[in-house]
Design a protein around this motif. Structure first.
Motif, PDB file in Angstrom:
ATOM      1  N   ALA A 264       0.822  -1.209   0.000  1.00 62.81           N
ATOM      2  CA  ALA A 264       0.000   0.000   0.000  1.00 62.81           C
ATOM      3  C   ALA A 264       0.855   1.258   0.000  1.00 62.81           C
ATOM      4  CB  ALA A 264      -0.930   0.000   1.212  1.00 62.81           C
ATOM      5  N   ALA A 265       2.074   1.131   0.537  1.00 58.41           N
ATOM      6  CA  ALA A 265       2.995   2.270   0.561  1.00 58.41           C
ATOM      7  C   ALA A 265       3.789   2.406  -0.734  1.00 58.41           C
ATOM      8  CB  ALA A 265       3.944   2.148   1.744  1.00 58.41           C
ATOM      9  N   GLY A 266       3.557   1.486  -1.680  1.00 61.61           N
ATOM     10  CA  GLY A 266       4.203   1.601  -2.979  1.00 61.61           C
ATOM     11  C   GLY A 266       5.305   0.612  -3.271  1.00 61.61           C
ATOM     12  N   ALA A 267       5.568  -0.325  -2.349  1.00 58.31           N
ATOM     13  CA  ALA A 267       6.638  -1.293  -2.571  1.00 58.31           C
ATOM     14  C   ALA A 267       6.172  -2.427  -3.483  1.00 58.31           C
ATOM     15  CB  ALA A 267       7.103  -1.868  -1.233  1.00 58.31           C
ATOM     16  N   LEU A 268       7.073  -2.915  -4.322  1.00 54.45           N
ATOM     17  CA  LEU A 268       6.863  -4.161  -5.051  1.00 54.45           C
ATOM     18  C   LEU A 268       7.241  -5.276  -4.092  1.00 54.45           C
ATOM     19  CD1 LEU A 268       6.477  -6.018  -7.526  1.00 54.45           C
ATOM     20  CD2 LEU A 268       8.849  -5.472  -8.164  1.00 54.45           C
ATOM     21  N   VAL A 269       6.299  -6.146  -3.751  1.00 56.49           N
ATOM     22  CA  VAL A 269       6.502  -7.123  -2.681  1.00 56.49           C
ATOM     23  C   VAL A 269       6.582  -8.538  -3.247  1.00 56.49           C
ATOM     24  CG1 VAL A 269       5.649  -8.006  -0.489  1.00 56.49           C
ATOM     25  CG2 VAL A 269       5.212  -5.621  -1.125  1.00 56.49           C
TER      26      VAL A 269
ATOM     27  N   THR B   8      11.917  -4.780 -12.854  1.00 58.33           N
ATOM     28  CA  THR B   8      12.396  -3.427 -12.549  1.00 58.33           C
ATOM     29  C   THR B   8      13.678  -3.056 -13.270  1.00 58.33           C
ATOM     30  OG1 THR B   8      13.771  -4.060 -10.648  1.00 58.33           O
ATOM     31  CG2 THR B   8      11.416  -3.690 -10.240  1.00 58.33           C
ATOM     32  N   GLY B   9      14.346  -4.024 -13.876  1.00 59.43           N
ATOM     33  CA  GLY B   9      15.616  -3.742 -14.528  1.00 59.43           C
ATOM     34  C   GLY B   9      16.803  -3.813 -13.603  1.00 59.43           C
ATOM     35  N   ARG B  10      16.575  -4.133 -12.349  1.00 54.43           N
ATOM     36  CA  ARG B  10      17.678  -4.281 -11.396  1.00 54.43           C
ATOM     37  C   ARG B  10      17.341  -5.356 -10.379  1.00 54.43           C
ATOM     38  NH1 ARG B  10      17.408  -1.179  -6.421  1.00 54.43           N
ATOM     39  NH2 ARG B  10      15.335  -0.285  -6.136  1.00 54.43           N
ATOM     40  N   ALA B  11      18.380  -5.969  -9.800  1.00 57.34           N
ATOM     41  CA  ALA B  11      18.174  -7.052  -8.846  1.00 57.34           C
ATOM     42  C   ALA B  11      18.294  -6.577  -7.404  1.00 57.34           C
ATOM     43  CB  ALA B  11      19.176  -8.177  -9.111  1.00 57.34           C
TER      44      ALA B  11
END
Length: 222
Positions: free
Chosen positions: A18-23, A76-79
């Motif tokens: 909800a805070a915007g993180a990809l989980v 996301t293009g990054r690990a």
């Protein structure tokens, strides 16, 4: 986020999404529960994906993170990993007078060994300024007679967190723990986890937060 298919882990995942993180929703076999969390997060406008892996051995942890890093790179293009929420598995206790060596090993493996190697492996991809948050479903304080071995293991994890807090301070990585204790209020745990993952908690590390409302113990970061 390990063991995030239900309880405190699910609540924390929902709050972070909800805070915007990809989980990343990890499970050790209950794929349906993990998919339900992913679906609920998506319905709320957030982003999440599920990953399944046993955590009983070193090799399993390595494979989990290889899959995680591949998924993050695709999305996301990054690990890089920004937040690790190390949630405990549900483990049934056993009365101390009845515990066998095999049962003791099982409890310690779930309560201490798995979290140790998860944190160790996460440090390869954890970004500077990142967060490590441990959630323990087992109470360290002597309130549950059947939780002696598991409480010993969780006490070890809290000690591990305090030492890592010092070691990782130069990288700006904070390491804290949340202990739900006897409460079943996952919402409260989720609130504490969301706070520790946010910018306002950047000066707190090596702390244990009791989600039942007890005082916080720890040291300033840096």
């Amino acid at each position: 986020m390990t063991h995030a298919g239900g309880g405190a882990g699910r609540a924390a995942a929902m709050r972070l999404a909800a805070a915007g993180a990809l989980v990343a929703i990890h499970h050790t076999g209950d794929e349906q529960a993990a998919d339900d969390v992913v679906r609920a997060i998506g319905e709320g406008g957030g982003c999440a994906f599920a990953l399944g892996a046993e955590l009983g051995g070193y090799g399993n942890v390595q494979r989990l993170f290889a899959d995680l890093e591949a998924e993050l790179t695709d999305r996301t293009g990054r690990a890089d990993l920004d937040i690790l929420v190390n949630s405990a598995d549900d483990v049934d206790g056993v009365a101390p007078e009845h515990a066998t060596p095999e049962e003791f090993d099982r409890l310690v493996a779930a309560g201490a060994k798995a979290p140790y190697f998860v944190i160790q492996r996460a440090l390869r991809s954890l970004a500077d300024g990142g967060r490590v948050i441990n959630i323990s479903r087992g109470a360290v304080e002597p309130v549950e007679p059947k939780a002696v071995a598991y409480a010993m293991a969780k006490g070890a994890v809290e000690t591990l967190a305090r030492h890592y807090a010092v070691a990782l301070a130069p990288r700006g990585i904070t390491v804290n723990s949340v202990a739900p204790g006897t409460t079943d209020d996952g919402e409260r745990v989720g609130t504490v986890v969301a706070f520790l993952a946010g910018d306002d908690a950047g000066g707190i590390t090596g702390a244990v937060f009791d989600a039942d409302g007890s005082p916080v113990h720890g040291r300033p970061a840096g």
